[in-house]
Design an enzyme around this catalytic site. Structure first.
Site, PDB file in Angstrom:
ATOM      1  N   GLN A 121       0.831  -1.203   0.000  1.00 35.19           N
ATOM      2  CA  GLN A 121       0.000   0.000   0.000  1.00 35.19           C
ATOM      3  C   GLN A 121       0.870   1.261   0.000  1.00 35.19           C
ATOM      4  O   GLN A 121       0.340   2.363  -0.088  1.00 35.19           O
ATOM      5  CB  GLN A 121      -0.914   0.016   1.229  1.00 35.19           C
ATOM      6  CG  GLN A 121      -2.032  -1.005   1.161  1.00 35.19           C
ATOM      7  CD  GLN A 121      -2.919  -0.983   2.382  1.00 35.19           C
ATOM      8  OE1 GLN A 121      -3.015  -1.980   3.075  1.00 35.19           O
ATOM      9  NE2 GLN A 121      -3.590   0.128   2.658  1.00 35.19           N
ATOM     10  N   ARG A 148      -8.991  -0.295   7.629  1.00 37.23           N
ATOM     11  CA  ARG A 148      -9.972   0.634   7.039  1.00 37.23           C
ATOM     12  C   ARG A 148     -10.373   1.698   8.052  1.00 37.23           C
ATOM     13  O   ARG A 148     -11.547   1.909   8.330  1.00 37.23           O
ATOM     14  CB  ARG A 148     -11.187  -0.142   6.540  1.00 37.23           C
ATOM     15  CG  ARG A 148     -11.948   0.634   5.470  1.00 37.23           C
ATOM     16  CD  ARG A 148     -12.911  -0.193   4.697  1.00 37.23           C
ATOM     17  NE  ARG A 148     -13.519   0.638   3.674  1.00 37.23           N
ATOM     18  CZ  ARG A 148     -14.262   0.185   2.685  1.00 37.23           C
ATOM     19  NH1 ARG A 148     -14.495  -1.093   2.569  1.00 37.23           N
ATOM     20  NH2 ARG A 148     -14.789   0.995   1.799  1.00 37.23           N
ATOM     21  N   CYS A 149      -9.354   2.318   8.595  1.00 39.94           N
ATOM     22  CA  CYS A 149      -9.591   3.230   9.715  1.00 39.94           C
ATOM     23  C   CYS A 149      -8.380   4.127   9.846  1.00 39.94           C
ATOM     24  O   CYS A 149      -7.254   3.671   9.753  1.00 39.94           O
ATOM     25  CB  CYS A 149      -9.771   2.376  10.964  1.00 39.94           C
ATOM     26  SG  CYS A 149      -9.393   3.181  12.505  1.00 39.94           S
ATOM     27  N   GLU A 152     -13.440   5.205   4.768  1.00 42.62           N
ATOM     28  CA  GLU A 152     -13.473   4.576   6.083  1.00 42.62           C
ATOM     29  C   GLU A 152     -14.668   4.956   6.931  1.00 42.62           C
ATOM     30  O   GLU A 152     -14.982   4.263   7.901  1.00 42.62           O
ATOM     31  CB  GLU A 152     -12.186   4.916   6.816  1.00 42.62           C
ATOM     32  CG  GLU A 152     -11.060   4.198   6.142  1.00 42.62           C
ATOM     33  CD  GLU A 152      -9.715   4.754   6.471  1.00 42.62           C
ATOM     34  OE1 GLU A 152      -9.668   5.731   7.230  1.00 42.62           O
ATOM     35  OE2 GLU A 152      -8.737   4.222   5.968  1.00 42.62           O
TER      36      GLU A 152
END
Ligand code: CDP
Length: 781
Positions: A218, A365-366, A735
């Site tokens: 990522q 996802r935060c 998110e």
């Protein structure tokens, strides 16, 4: 003028990347095949804590096709048995004397094909002496607890202590408060479970002395810098290519031992090496999220005005602090836990603890612990409402930060950029028919039925980040874009962030289309190759739009300024006499005299004014002045089956506000996916270990991912409150639903049971948990 529509901001442009994905033509790491490539597989520990007495690889090495077996002892000689983590801790690549978590990497096998490598893994004999594992973070903190990390100078399992807010003022308010509520909340370990597991292909080319790594990363640039610093190989001799990625969700930010071992093997053996995790390895050993033990308190007046918040959290980080938070925030942005509410003071303290579990703390996802923060405040507000006998909507309206208070300085130091919380909640309540639902609930309750309505009015914090505060290992968290317009008016955009399914190839093209007036079809977006993309810190924490999205807009505007000079030359007017309107430079007062970007682009290579450089390109490294604060109001309606304890989400409405929307279709898709990823921990997912530290949820038979069968029909709506400091007014969105959904669901379940005296239930709210409560309350059927 071109007749092809521009389709810039606000258009539901179909995703440019989908034609290759739906035809099966994407290129993922496992699609990379190089001549002479060898396959690496990993021997893993069956113990959570054990001394390694002996590793005997002779039987494995005798198998036809097995090329090598690599152990920690060998890596130690190369100075690679340990590697730094992004949180300034150190992590074993391969152990030399002990293993510290279940499924930890113990040795690696290299073979001519994947199946031989897997068979040889079973032939490596390892003799272990089991040691007592430390699994409970509270027990880990007790004096005399066995040490998870005897390699550290500090002989305790405590990693760090971190605080935010004003302790004295908060304590004072609590002392004099009319009402205080407190609650313990556990947010369990969960796993990102991206469809594609992690892996890499490493090729060292002796002729060019260049190391190329295709990797499910990522953050390819940051990883290249770390690889260079650890290995001593000059950065320009390393190329990381992050090809198509099947979901990241934070799990592809850390550097895993497999990457390092594969690189070592490629350099040692002079052959390309492929390492791809299988599903169970991914689920058992990759970095985990959450695992926060929270004690939260609210101080309020008797009429429901929140005055202060006090939180203490024990954060279970497993055996290594391998999270990927910005350096200055070991507990991420957890201190945003005062949420959407205006209060006088707050104090937040977090202690990080080592246990014999795989490394935890990934920002799933935060935006770095915001899920935990939002769950805490949204549950606590409901608990306070329950204590005071107030409606959960009413207490929220009473405590919201008011629209005129923005920019709002929170008691823990954040400056919220913009928001209109009452409008978003009102929209959600009207759309779902809140009053009618409350009437229905009363009727059903009278009949003994269990129906609940839950609200969550969350504030996110995304876009890390401003360079004065945000860095990872010292590298500032800006992001970048580079745009080049070709003579015929098409363009290439290269960005520092890396898509993993979010549709960047479409939305970043739309930004350029809007800013330059070029049709979106004529713009190609590239990313993920460190040899060609500008340096960036990667995609996670919904940071792409706030950082690289802004960089793209600014780079395009730089191009437009140069284009103005060329247009002036072509139209034989002063640049000041031109205005940019309807996607063209027009002569002020004579709008029919204009030049399109396509015409200007051609002139940039064929007919530019003397003294001006040819070509039409620009670069921007964007350092955001602040984070962005998306928000939303979610309402969830549940029915509980008294015979089974099963929770059925009957209705779920998400009203989101992410400022200016670039592509409404992609935003809706992001919200649908995020809501399902919020449903998952609320009702299904939890990583569980037995008393020996063996994982009991190591396959999808035991770790319950919601499928289409379990997922309700999501309804979505929006309000639009632009960010005042982002060039497009956009905030991140990916998110918000993941963090906003769990408390809405839990609040609905607790609401269904509140008349029975239930005040809180920890997630996941499984049928077994609910049925036990129904039994205790005497209402089970
Ligand atoms: O960093 P990441 O891409 O995961 O998150 P994001 O910035 O929230 O963006 C997710 C996707 O939604 C990207 O394709 C964005 O360009 C798009 N988006 C949008 O169209 N409008 C917004 N206001 C925010 C995001």
């Amino acid at each position: 003028m071109t007749t092809t529509p521009i389709r810039g901001l606000g258009h539901p442009v179909k995703r440019k990347e989908d034609p290759r994905f739906i035809r099966g033509k994407g290129t993922y790491v496992d699609d990379i095949k190089l001549p002479g490539m060898l396959y690496l597989d990993i021997v893993r520990s069956p113990y959570a804590h054990a001394r390694i007495k002996r590793i005997d690889a002779s039987k494995a090495l005798a198998m036809p096709g097995v090329v090598d077996v690599i152990t920690g002892a060998e890596l130690e000689k190369a100075g690679l048995a340990w590697m730094p983590t992004l949180m300034s801790d150190r992590q074993m690549v391969l152990p030399t004397d002990r293993v510290v978590y279940y499924a930890q990497e113990v040795a690696a096998v290299v073979a001519t094909d994947r199946y031989t490598a897997a068979d040889a893994v079973l032939a490596v004999e390892v003799e272990y002496e089991p040691l007592t594992p430390v699994l409970d973070p509270f027990k880990a903190l007790e004096p005399g607890a066995p040490l998870v990390r005897p390699d550290r100078e500090q002989k305790t399992n405590h990693i760090w202590h971190w605080e935010a807010g004003d302790k004295e003022k908060t304590d004072r308010i609590f002392q004099e408060a009319q009402v205080v509520v407190s609650q313990d909340l556990y947010i369990p370990r969960i796993h990102v479970c991206s469809i594609e597991t992690c892996g890499c292909v490493v090729n060292y080319d002796r002729a060019t002395d260049k190391l190329t790594i295709w990797m499910t990363s990522q953050a390819p640039h940051a990883h290249r810098t770390v690889f260079s610093l650890v290995s001593g190989i000059p950065e320009h001799k390393i190329r990381i290519i992050s090809p198509d990625i099947g979901g990241g969700f934070g799990g592809k930010v850390p550097v895993y031992p497999g990457y390092v071992i594969a690189t070592y093997a490629a350099l040692k053996l002079g052959k390309p090496i492929k390492w791809i995790e299988d599903r169970s390895e991914n689920l058992q050993a990759d970095t985990f999220a959450r695992d926060y033990h929270i004690h939260a308190e609210l101080a309020a007046t008797r009429d429901g005005k929140i005055r202060a918040m006090r939180v203490h959290t024990v954060a279970d980080h497993g055996a290594f602090d391998a999270a990927a938070n910005p350096s200055k925030f070991p507990a991420g942005l957890f201190s945003v836990c005062t949420g959407s509410y205006d209060m006088e003071a707050a104090h937040v303290a977090v202690d990080g603890v080592y246990t014999n579990k795989p490394p935890g703390g990934v920002a799933y996802r935060c935006s770095f612990r915001v899920t935990e923060a939002v769950h805490t405040i949204e549950r606590m507000v409901d608990i306070l409402a329950d204590e005071l006998g107030m409606d959960p909507a009413e207490i929220r309206f009473k405590n919201f930060i008011r629209p005129e208070q923005f920019p709002y300085k929170s008691p823990t130091g954040w400056e919220y950029d913009s928001g209109n919380y009452p409008a978003t909640l009102q929209k959600a309540l009207d759309a779902i028919g809140y009053q009618e639902l409350r009437r229905e609930q009363a009727e059903r309750r009278a009949r003994g039925e269990l129906m609940g309505i839950g609200i969550s009015t969350f504030t996110e914090i995304v876009g890390a980040g401003p360079s004065h505060t945000f860095d990872i290992l010292g590298i500032k968290m800006f992001d970048s874009a580079e745009i080049r317009v070709h003579p015929t008016g098409s363009a290439i955009v290269r960005i520092g962030v890396q898509t993993q399914g979010q549709g960047h190839e479409t939305t970043f093209a739309q930004i350029v289309a809007e800013e330059l007036g070029l049709p979106v079809e004529n713009i190609i977006v590239e990313h993920g190759d460190t040899d060609t993309a500008p340096y960036g810190l990667g995609t996670y924490a919904s940071r792409s739009t706030p950082t690289a999205g802004a960089a793209t807009a600014v780079a395009a505007r730089k191009i437009r300024e140069k284009a103005r000079l060329i247009a002036a030359h072509l139209l034989e007017v002063s640049p000041d006499d031109l205005e940019w309107r309807d996607y063209a430079f027009r002569v002020k007062g004579a709008p029919d005299r204009f030049k399109t970007m396509q015409e200007i682009a051609f002139a940039a290579y064929t007919n530019f004014p003397q003294g001006l450089e040819g070509g039409l390109e620009a670069v921007c490294y964007y350092d955001p002045p602040n984070l962005t604060f998306p928000f939303g109001a979610y309402v969830c309606v549940v029915d509980i089956d008294r015979g089974t304890g099963q929770v059925k989400v009957r209705e779920f409405l998400a009203v989101d506000d992410c400022g200016t929307i670039i592509n409404p279709m992609i935003v809706e898709g992001q919200i649908h996916g995020g809501l399902t990823m919020g449903l998952a921990p609320a009702l299904f997912e939890e990583i569980v270990y037995d008393e020996n530290g063996t994982m009991l949820t190591g396959t999808f038979m035991d770790y319950l991912l919601p499928t289409a069968m379990e997922t309700p029909h999501w309804k979505t709506d929006k309000t639009v409150t632009p960010s005042p400091h982002h060039p497009l007014g956009a905030k991140g969105v990916g998110e918000s639903p993941t963090i906003g959904a769990p408390p809405a669901i839990v609040n609905a379940v607790v609401d269904a049971l509140s008349h029975l005296g239930v005040r809180h239930i920890d997630i996941p709210i499984t049928p077994a948990k609910v049925y036990q409560i129904l039994l205790e309350k005497g209402v089970a059927e």
